[in-house]
Design an enzyme around this catalytic site. Sequence first.
Site, PDB file in Angstrom:
ATOM      1  N   TYR A  15       0.842  -1.196   0.202  1.00 60.74           N
ATOM      2  CA  TYR A  15       0.227   0.252   0.503  1.00 60.74           C
ATOM      3  C   TYR A  15       0.790   1.074  -0.205  1.00 60.74           C
ATOM      4  O   TYR A  15       2.265   0.939   0.064  1.00 60.74           O
ATOM      5  CB  TYR A  15      -0.830  -0.119   1.372  1.00 60.74           C
ATOM      6  N   SER A 246       8.104   0.368   9.495  1.00 60.27           N
ATOM      7  CA  SER A 246       7.580  -1.193   8.349  1.00 60.27           C
ATOM      8  C   SER A 246       6.093  -1.433   8.449  1.00 60.27           C
ATOM      9  O   SER A 246       5.750  -1.741  10.031  1.00 60.27           O
ATOM     10  CB  SER A 246       8.757  -1.587   8.284  1.00 60.27           C
ATOM     11  N   LYS A 247       5.507  -2.238   7.459  1.00 60.63           N
ATOM     12  CA  LYS A 247       4.605  -2.538   7.835  1.00 60.63           C
ATOM     13  C   LYS A 247       4.568  -3.725   8.392  1.00 60.63           C
ATOM     14  O   LYS A 247       4.215  -4.413   9.431  1.00 60.63           O
ATOM     15  CB  LYS A 247       3.960  -3.071   6.347  1.00 60.63           C
ATOM     16  N   ARG A 248       5.766  -5.000   8.955  1.00 62.39           N
ATOM     17  CA  ARG A 248       6.444  -5.610   9.143  1.00 62.39           C
ATOM     18  C   ARG A 248       5.759  -5.672  10.904  1.00 62.39           C
ATOM     19  O   ARG A 248       5.857  -6.316  11.222  1.00 62.39           O
ATOM     20  CB  ARG A 248       7.215  -6.730   8.541  1.00 62.39           C
ATOM     21  N   GLY A 251       2.793  -2.033  11.578  1.00 63.72           N
ATOM     22  CA  GLY A 251       1.123  -3.104  10.358  1.00 63.72           C
ATOM     23  C   GLY A 251       0.754  -1.796  10.363  1.00 63.72           C
ATOM     24  O   GLY A 251       0.962  -1.377   9.253  1.00 63.72           O
TER      25      GLY A 251
END
Length: 492
Positions: A15, A246-248, A251
């Site tokens: 995204y 980061s997304k990891r 979230g």
Amino acid sequence: MSEVRVRFPPSPTGYLHIGGARTAIYNWLFAKKHNGKLVLRIEDTDAERSTQESIDGILDGLRWLGITWDEGPYFQTEFAADHAAAAQRLLDTGHAYKCFCAKEELDAKRDTAMDAKQDYKYDKTCRNLSAQEIEAREAAGLPFVIRFKVPEEDGAVVFEDQVYGRIERNYADIEDFVIVRSNGKPLYLLCNVVDDIRDRITHIIRGQDGLANTPRQILIYRALGAQLPIFAHMPLTLDLQKRKISKRSHGEIVAVQYYRKIGFLPWGLINFLVLLGWSSGDDREIFSQEELIAAFSLEGINRSNSIFNYKKDDPKFITDPKALNINGHYLHTMPVEEMATLTQPFLAEAGLWDAAYEGSRRDWFLNTLTLIRDRYYTLADFTTLGRAYFADDFEVEERAVEKNLAKNPLLAEWLPLLADRLAALPDYNRETVETAARTLAEELTIKPGILINGARTVVTGCLAGPGMFEVLETLGKDRVVKRLKGSSRFFA
Ligand code: GLU
């Protein structure tokens, strides 16, 4: 100077991340400031990881933010012929060569270097193959990659980064890097340069993680005889533990869509993001669009990494508190009609919208928003903290019950008494309500505050809020009387 042309080239593999949004914002501001152009280029050459969903999400996120571009979106995959032609040109001009070394061979050499604790760099086995040797290997069908010929003389790639200053990288430290894989696919490093040359990009403003590529990309520019753009690398954004956000690890809180969902105003988010790595030189934090465009400059980009103040394990931290404060500023000061339009979908989603808010109850609706917004930070707060204004089934803050009701159990009798007094008022408004409340407090020989705070808790569910008599007026006689009469439930 020729026309300023900048670009935002996201890889559509997820995204729109707030880091990516910040890059887009910086480029957009820079283009606006210099009456230049912003090119949007989707770098979709990684076919396995690029998805349509991600492309849509990026475009949607940019549109929501109000980041407009002047050209594109271009798609990198549509320019495969340009990338191939550039690779061929580098071969033809002696700036690149075909390398037939087998992967196993290279892996073994790398392992040997690692065992000897030496840095591994390609040993240039194929750099000086004769034309006949190359022809023979090709005729035999041996696969090859194309490598860039890094100059062998003493010297360095030197450039002046607009943020990090003079950067120097010795040729001797740069290996003859691959620009086209054995399957014929050019590497990102090459495509990115070829596209920037074709798009006549004058300034490359990107994350500091791009800095590692820059010396090699400069070599490609030179070999293609193209004019170098100006580079400005932006600092990274880290969390409180100094990890890259980061997304990891963080979230959805790093996705632009998350901010839309929790009720951020697009400009509130832009204003916050721009400060992650840039400052106007003073402590100023609030900028209108015109002010920001005027104030923005590459010199204002900081070298040190910025901190996104977010405590993952603390539910109170829905995002960085500074982001909330900035968004709150816009929420508190924007024209109420505009806020009403933005609030409607949130109320509708929560089942709190009433068509009359656009008709007979328009004035009430606008007055209510104006009254309650001062303590809110996001549009969603109107449906949570403000629920009592739009529905009868609202939650009551435990802290409010403890502080304002539990300490005075006699309120179980006093609040219904207040209800009777208010019900009896022929003319119900903030003045008559105030007089009635103060008179009752006097008769009961208690401080008016006890009655007022008790009433606040049962009619709004909140510990704090706007002036209580205005609140009682806004909520209206029927609702207030009913809620005060029902207050016994808190004393059971
Ligand atoms: N597609 C690259 C990325 O998303 C762009 C890097 C660049 O700006 O050159 O990281």
